[in-house]
Write a protein that holds these residues in place. Structure first.
Motif, PDB file in Angstrom:
ATOM      1  N   ARG A 185      34.542  14.620  10.387  1.00  0.00           N
ATOM      2  CA  ARG A 185      33.737  15.528  10.232  1.00  0.00           C
ATOM      3  C   ARG A 185      32.782  15.850   9.827  1.00  0.00           C
ATOM      4  N   TYR A 186      31.844  15.684   9.713  1.00  0.00           N
ATOM      5  CA  TYR A 186      30.599  16.610   8.457  1.00  0.00           C
ATOM      6  C   TYR A 186      29.646  18.054   8.691  1.00  0.00           C
ATOM      7  N   VAL A 187      30.269  18.545   7.553  1.00  0.00           N
ATOM      8  CA  VAL A 187      28.904  20.258   7.364  1.00  0.00           C
ATOM      9  C   VAL A 187      27.703  19.590   7.525  1.00  0.00           C
ATOM     10  N   LEU A 188      27.033  20.431   8.105  1.00  0.00           N
ATOM     11  CA  LEU A 188      25.392  21.227   7.489  1.00  0.00           C
ATOM     12  C   LEU A 188      25.509  22.228   6.919  1.00  0.00           C
ATOM     13  N   THR A 189      24.829  21.847   5.438  1.00  0.00           N
ATOM     14  CA  THR A 189      24.835  23.869   5.130  1.00  0.00           C
ATOM     15  C   THR A 189      23.104  23.649   4.640  1.00  0.00           C
ATOM     16  N   LEU A 210      17.798  19.261  12.897  1.00  0.00           N
ATOM     17  CA  LEU A 210      18.715  18.646  12.361  1.00  0.00           C
ATOM     18  C   LEU A 210      19.759  17.941  12.943  1.00  0.00           C
ATOM     19  N   LEU A 211      21.007  19.006  13.396  1.00  0.00           N
ATOM     20  CA  LEU A 211      21.762  18.422  14.324  1.00  0.00           C
ATOM     21  C   LEU A 211      21.024  17.524  15.756  1.00  0.00           C
ATOM     22  N   ARG A 212      20.244  18.754  16.380  1.00  0.00           N
ATOM     23  CA  ARG A 212      19.356  18.471  17.616  1.00  0.00           C
ATOM     24  C   ARG A 212      18.992  16.570  17.509  1.00  0.00           C
TER      25      ARG A 212
END
Length: 182
Positions: A3-7, A17-19
């Motif tokens: 599980r990676y987080v974008l912050t 970016l997520l999309r």
């Protein structure tokens, strides 16, 4: 599952970016705070972030989404984490609530998220929205608080510079693909 987080700073392009990562076939989890704000505004509440329960509502939605049924991929990306919620509380001058403290303890103790966190750098501006009503200068302060918060919890910040969208997505995908073979 990894599980990676974008912050990073508000308006840096994390959701975009997520999309893009989803289009590559990665599992993704949307940001909770934006949804908490949108739901409250749909009920006629203009500034839900001023409500005392706001932080806890974000924490609860983040927890629900993180604990949702396991996915089919070996990697999942999260648009923010409870450490971002701690950064938000700090930015707002609020002490961490017991619910936030407990959730941070849970994710830290159980190693819920990878130690490597994708830190999405600002684009040189911050476009205001109904949910994001801060200036670019304020967003830079928020960015600094996020960076300090993640470092304080021992996370390695993987810099995602302000380059074209395709390059940003490719850099994240390449990093994660390289980690799969480890």
């Amino acid at each position: 599952m990894r599980r990676y987080v974008l912050t990073g700073t508000p308006g840096a392009g994390k959701t975009t970016l997520l999309r893009g990562l989803a289009e590559l076939g990665h599992e993704v989890v949307e940001e909770a705070a934006t949804d908490v704000i949108a739901r409250a505004q749909a009920r006629g509440e203009d500034e839900p972030w001023t409500r005392e329960s706001f932080i806890d509502e974000i924490v609860e939605l983040q927890r629900q989404r993180q604990l949702a049924a396991p996915g089919t991929n070996s990697v999942r990306f999260f648009d923010r984490s409870p450490l971002c919620t701690l950064a938000l509380a700090t930015y707002q001058g609020r002490p961490p609530s017991p619910a936030l403290t407990a959730e941070i303890e849970r994710i830290t103790t159980h190693g819920v998220y990878e130690r490597q966190v994708f830190f999405v750098r600002n684009l040189g501006f911050c476009e205001p929205t109904a949910a994001r009503r801060i200036s670019f200068q304020q967003s830079l302060e928020f960015e600094r608080i996020h960076e300090e918060t993640y470092r304080a919890f021992g996370h390695e910040l993987v810099d995602v510079p302000a380059v074209g969208l395709a390059r940003r997505i490719a850099a994240i995908d390449t990093f994660v693909s390289a980690r799969r073979t480890e």
